[in-house]
Enzyme design. Structure first.
Site, PDB file in Angstrom:
ATOM      1  N   HIS A   1      -9.258   0.737  -1.533  1.00  0.00           N
ATOM      2  CA  HIS A   1      -9.108   1.653  -0.360  1.00  0.00           C
ATOM      3  C   HIS A   1     -10.894   1.493   0.545  1.00  0.00           C
ATOM      4  CE1 HIS A   1      -5.484   2.982  -1.422  1.00  0.00           C
ATOM      5  NE2 HIS A   1      -5.288   3.872  -0.654  1.00  0.00           N
TER       6      HIS A   1
ATOM      7  N   HIS B   1       1.243   4.915  -2.466  1.00  0.00           N
ATOM      8  CA  HIS B   1       1.345   5.610  -3.505  1.00  0.00           C
ATOM      9  C   HIS B   1       2.379   6.323  -3.999  1.00  0.00           C
ATOM     10  CE1 HIS B   1      -3.190   5.371  -2.793  1.00  0.00           C
ATOM     11  NE2 HIS B   1      -2.788   5.048  -1.354  1.00  0.00           N
TER      12      HIS B   1
ATOM     13  N   GLU C   1     -11.180   3.393   5.799  1.00  0.00           N
ATOM     14  CA  GLU C   1     -10.257   4.298   6.553  1.00  0.00           C
ATOM     15  C   GLU C   1     -11.033   5.465   7.169  1.00  0.00           C
ATOM     16  OE1 GLU C   1      -8.123   6.593   3.545  1.00  0.00           O
ATOM     17  OE2 GLU C   1      -6.428   7.287   5.127  1.00  0.00           O
TER      18      GLU C   1
ATOM     19  N   HIS D   1       0.725  -1.306   0.292  1.00  0.00           N
ATOM     20  CA  HIS D   1      -0.026   0.079  -0.006  1.00  0.00           C
ATOM     21  C   HIS D   1       0.921   1.275  -0.078  1.00  0.00           C
ATOM     22  CE1 HIS D   1      -3.682   2.068   1.946  1.00  0.00           C
ATOM     23  NE2 HIS D   1      -3.146   3.013   1.216  1.00  0.00           N
TER      24      HIS D   1
ATOM     25  N   ASP E   1       1.863   3.820   2.652  1.00  0.00           N
ATOM     26  CA  ASP E   1       0.782   4.808   2.217  1.00  0.00           C
ATOM     27  C   ASP E   1       1.366   5.895   1.412  1.00  0.00           C
ATOM     28  OD1 ASP E   1      -1.798   5.570   1.442  1.00  0.00           O
ATOM     29  OD2 ASP E   1      -2.153   6.026   3.506  1.00  0.00           O
ATOM     30  N   ASP E   2       1.673   6.930   2.113  1.00  0.00           N
ATOM     31  CA  ASP E   2       2.124   8.104   1.370  1.00  0.00           C
ATOM     32  C   ASP E   2       3.584   8.831   2.295  1.00  0.00           C
ATOM     33  OD1 ASP E   2       0.206   8.913  -0.810  1.00  0.00           O
ATOM     34  OD2 ASP E   2      -1.114   8.845   0.749  1.00  0.00           O
TER      35      ASP E   2
HETATM   36 ZN   LIG Z   1      -3.588   4.944   0.482  1.00  0.00          ZN
END
Ligand SMILES: [Zn+2]
EC number: 3.5.4.2
Length: 341
Positions: free
Chosen positions: A200, A21, A203, A19, A281-282
């Site tokens: 996703h 990006h 969340e 996961h 994630d980021d």
């Molecule tokens: Zn994400």
């Protein structure tokens, strides 16, 4: 904070990242370099001014900065450089396999770039990373759920001739108000392409979105998914069926999905038999790459044995070939022996 020895062990522990990006790996320094290189004017011209923007109140305030900085990406080399910058950091974090989201709707439909150029740049970066670091992996084309659906359809038209070069379809961006049910046709088309399906869900959105991602989109993994904690029956189903969750502890903390890491449900989920994996994630925006996310769990008292089991899950939950999974498990077993586990 965990001591240096534990941190170092977590940085060498072989793991997959599922996961991530690629646009969320755009560090402020690289964003300013790209803005300069491509003649893009940003509201911030120095690193301190840009860094000061990184205090987010929620998913939406993060996304506004995220999309602003994505405008600095213009050329094939920009995308290659972005991918290589991530893989260099991933390598230093023990990541041996990475399944990486990209958001072509933003690059193509909003920022006016060519789909094939974006894809070529990212694939070239991946190939160099495979040779340089022995990191395997692939790309997951993510639908930006809060953009108009026609743009998603246009992107799938562009992706169709290159379907064998892409691993799967995902669903990201602002969750609340954009339920999985709106994307049934796009996911059906992706399955016709032979792609894996992930989404996703849960969340900021409710547990019902997780159920719909499983039932309607046939998601093989749920990205985030932490709101299974609100629905006992769903949690039991996810555990029983071995549906992996790609959890992102530092992202959850930064976006205030959890208010204190000690409240994070991962330890409870593991105890309940849910297949959790740990991801960043980021990471340019949320304070750390893969190892930092594992370290955040060590900080709340999870043992090395538990953290190694999360790394094992990340290998099992990946879409790597059986041969590659066998190699990765062997690397993890060697690491365990070296660390007395
Ligand atoms: Zn994400």
């Amino acid at each position: 904070m965990v001591d240096g020895k534990i941190r170092q062990a977590l940085e060498t522990m072989p793991k997959s990242e599922l996961h991530l990006h690629i646009e969320g790996t755009l560090e402020p320094e690289l964003a300013l370099t790209l803005a300069d290189r491509n003649g893009v004017t940003l509201p911030w011209t120095d690193i301190d001014g840009l860094r000061a923007q990184y205090e987010f109140e929620n998913l939406q305030s993060f996304l506004e900065l995220y999309y602003a900085l994505m405008k600095t990406l213009k050329t094939k080399d920009d995308f290659k450089d972005l991918m290589l910058a991530y893989l260099t950091r991933a390598n230093a974090n023990g990541v041996r396999h990475a399944e990486i989201f990209f958001d072509p709707q933003v690059h193509v439909c909003t920022n006016g770039l060519d789909f094939d150029m974006v894809l070529d740049g990212l694939l070239e970066g991946l190939e160099i990373g495979r040779e340089r670091f022995d990191i395997s992996g692939g790309l997951i084309l993510s639908i930006v759920r809060d953009m108009d659906i026609d743009s998603a359809n246009r992107i799938l038209d562009m992706a169709a001739p290159r379907k064998t070069e892409i691993l799967g379809i995902g669903l990201d961006s602002a969750e609340v108000g954009y339920p999985p049910a709106e994307f049934i046709d796009q996911f059906a088309r992706a399955r016709d392409f032979g792609w894996h399906c992930v989404a996703h869900a849960g969340e900021e959105g409710p547990a019902a979105y997780i159920r719909d991602a499983l039932n309607l989109l046939h998601a093989e993994r749920i990205d985030h998914g932490i709101h299974i904690q609100d629905d006992r029956e769903l949690l039991e189903r996810v555990a029983r069926d071995g549906v992996p969750l790609t959890c992102c502890p530092l992202s959850n903390l930064r976006l205030q999905v959890v208010h204190d890491m000690r409240e994070h449900p991962i330890p409870r989920f593991l105890h309940e038999g849910v297949v959790c994996t740990i991801n960043s994630d980021d990471p340019a925006y949320f304070g750390g790459y893969a190892a930092a996310n594992y370290a955040a769990l060590a900080d709340i008292g999870m043992s090395m044995e538990e953290l190694a089991s999360l790394a094992k899950n990340s290998i099992d939950a990946s879409f790597a070939s059986d041969d590659r999974k066998t190699q990765l498990h062997a690397q993890l077993a060697t690491w365990r022996t070296q660390h007395g586990l």
